[in-house]
Design an enzyme around this catalytic site. Structure first.
Site, short mmCIF file in Angstrom:
data_model
loop_
_atom_site.label_atom_id
_atom_site.label_comp_id
_atom_site.label_asym_id
_atom_site.label_seq_id
_atom_site.Cartn_x
_atom_site.Cartn_y
_atom_site.Cartn_z
N SER A 128 -6.48 -36.26 -108.36
CA SER A 128 -7.47 -35.52 -109.15
C SER A 128 -7.05 -35.44 -110.61
O SER A 128 -7.84 -35.05 -111.46
CB SER A 128 -7.60 -34.12 -108.61
OG SER A 128 -6.41 -33.40 -108.87
N ASP A 182 2.76 -41.10 -100.58
CA ASP A 182 2.88 -41.86 -101.83
C ASP A 182 4.16 -41.37 -102.48
O ASP A 182 4.54 -40.22 -102.34
CB ASP A 182 1.71 -41.55 -102.77
CG ASP A 182 1.81 -40.17 -103.37
OD1 ASP A 182 1.63 -39.19 -102.62
OD2 ASP A 182 2.09 -40.05 -104.57
N CYS A 202 16.42 -59.07 -94.53
CA CYS A 202 15.19 -58.57 -95.16
C CYS A 202 14.32 -59.78 -95.48
O CYS A 202 14.82 -60.80 -95.97
CB CYS A 202 15.49 -57.78 -96.42
SG CYS A 202 14.00 -57.27 -97.31
N CYS A 243 15.28 -60.90 -101.37
CA CYS A 243 16.39 -61.08 -100.43
C CYS A 243 16.47 -62.50 -99.89
O CYS A 243 17.55 -62.99 -99.58
CB CYS A 243 16.29 -60.09 -99.28
SG CYS A 243 16.60 -58.40 -99.83
ZN ZN Z 1 14.56 -57.42 -99.54
#
Ligand code: ZN
Length: 393
Positions: A94, A283, A321, A326
């Site tokens: 908002s 968030d 990852c 990565c």
């Molecule tokens: Zn990564």
């Protein structure tokens, strides 16, 4: 009316929920993490990269966009989706939180808030109706009611009055949306206004760190009947236990069949704790903000890649990852980029951090589906070494 939130699984050992929220721009699997696009961009990342990271929704900051570039520019480009070239769901806040945390000379009355923006000091006024008007112009899929977010610590009496003000403002936001949504529905099918008619509006629960105020605020806001409910005024500097309690006090009063959004949170363990307490959406600026000082999130804690220990390290930020950073680069190389203040360094860490957060949500969803979420949460939290990522070594 078509139901836009469907709950598919509820965890047996915690309050964790697996659901799907359908918006005009696509479906959001919950629990969901929303990367923050403060100034019409998730810092250093393109919308194409966000899609590749499987981000299903992003957040746009109304205050920042209102101050710069201003609504006329965004309207000229046909709304925020077109302006930034992101075709997925957008949630707009908002503007209230930034007015209370960034702007100067605030005067709060029942009518609204008067403030000077932090860029050029220009005066502006925002009321619940204006907050709705701005969000309608941005054209997000989910809008937030204007609330007052009180700082921590906060006196009981002030918190009580403020929560009541937030309820009165919430009611006005809802009335504005109902009034203008009906008009928009009668408009052209593909006009930006039409999109607003199909958008959702979430109410925000306040009440600072007081259990009874959190409960009363939740009841009052739920009574108004929003499309979803947010818990605001958390993660404003209070101890973690207070934050958990604020959510626990409000949660039992939130309807089961509507999405719940814990605002401005948090570290990876905090997100799992919030999911276990029945929250669906999050968030947080940490993955993008901390990337700028070289901090990477891993499943066992944060790493400060500026540290000398990584200078000769040939391994990726995190083994196994799947992110681009990565798969292709070493800690030693990324450390060099950060030390040399090369833009690519912060981009690579941002990509990794967003992947890490989004992947954690994906994992949480799978674990909820297989009724193993609570074990997963306990193991993850126990194995996480950094308690406070802001206190990087
Ligand atoms: Zn990564």
């Amino acid at each position: 009316m078509q139901k836009n939130f469907v709950l598919s699984t509820t965890d047996r050992h915690s309050k964790a929920r697996r659901g799907q929220l359908t918006t005009a721009h696509g479906v959001i699997d919950t629990p969901a993490f929303m990367p923050i696009g403060t100034q019409g961009t998730v810092k250093a990342v393109t919308p194409r990269e966000l899609r590749e990271l499987d981000a299903q929704i992003i957040l746009g900051n109304t205050y920042h966009l209102f101050v710069r570039p201003g609504l006329d520019v965004i309207k000229h480009f046909g709304g925020l989706h077109n302006f930034m070239n992101w075709d997925g769901p957008i949630l707009t806040d908002s503007g209230g939180y930034q007015i209370f945390s960034l702007a100067k000379l605030r005067k709060i009355t029942d009518g609204g808030v008067e403030f000077q923006n932090h860029i050029d000091g220009a005066r502006a006024f925002i009321s619940p109706e204006i907050a709705m008007e701005i969000q309608a112009a941005l054209g997000g899929d989910i809008a937030m009611a204007l609330d007052e977010c009180v700082p921590y610590p906060c006196e009981y009496d002030y918190a009580a009055q403020s929560a009541e003000l937030t309820t009165r403002w919430a009611k006005r936001c809802l009335e504005w949306k109902r009034r203008n949504g009906e008009t928009a529905k009668r408009g052209l099918a593909d006009s930006p206004d039409r999109g607003f008619a199909d958008s959702m509006l979430f109410g925000i629960v306040q009440g600072a760190t007081f259990d009874d105020l959190r409960q009363q605020s939740a009841q009052a806001i739920v009574e108004l009947d929003f499309d979803g409910y947010a818990i605001g005024g958390v993660s404003v500097g209070e101890p973690e236990e207070e934050m958990m309690r604020a959510v626990e006090s409000a949660e039992p009063f939130l309807p089961r069949d509507k999405p719940r959004y814990a605002m401005g949170l948090g570290t990876p363990p905090q997100l799992l704790e919030m999911i276990a307490r029945g929250m669906d959406m999050f968030d947080c600026v940490l993955p993008t903000r901390l990337a700028r000082n070289g901090t990477a999130f891993t499943t066992t804690g944060t790493l400060n890649l500026k540290n000398a220990q990584f200078a000769l390290d040939k391994s990726p930020i995190e083994e196994n990852c799947a992110c681009d950073a990565c798969r292709e680069f070493s800690r030693g190389y990324i450390r060099h980029l950060i030390k040399a203040e090369e833009i690519l360094g912060l981009r690579l860490i941002t990509l990794h951090n967003l992947h890490s957060y989004l992947n954690l949500m994906k994992r949480a969803r799978t674990e909820i589906e297989s009724s193993t979420f609570d074990q997963f949460r306990k193991a993850f939290v126990a194995g996480y070494k950094t308690r406070d990522p802001m206190m990087v070594e």
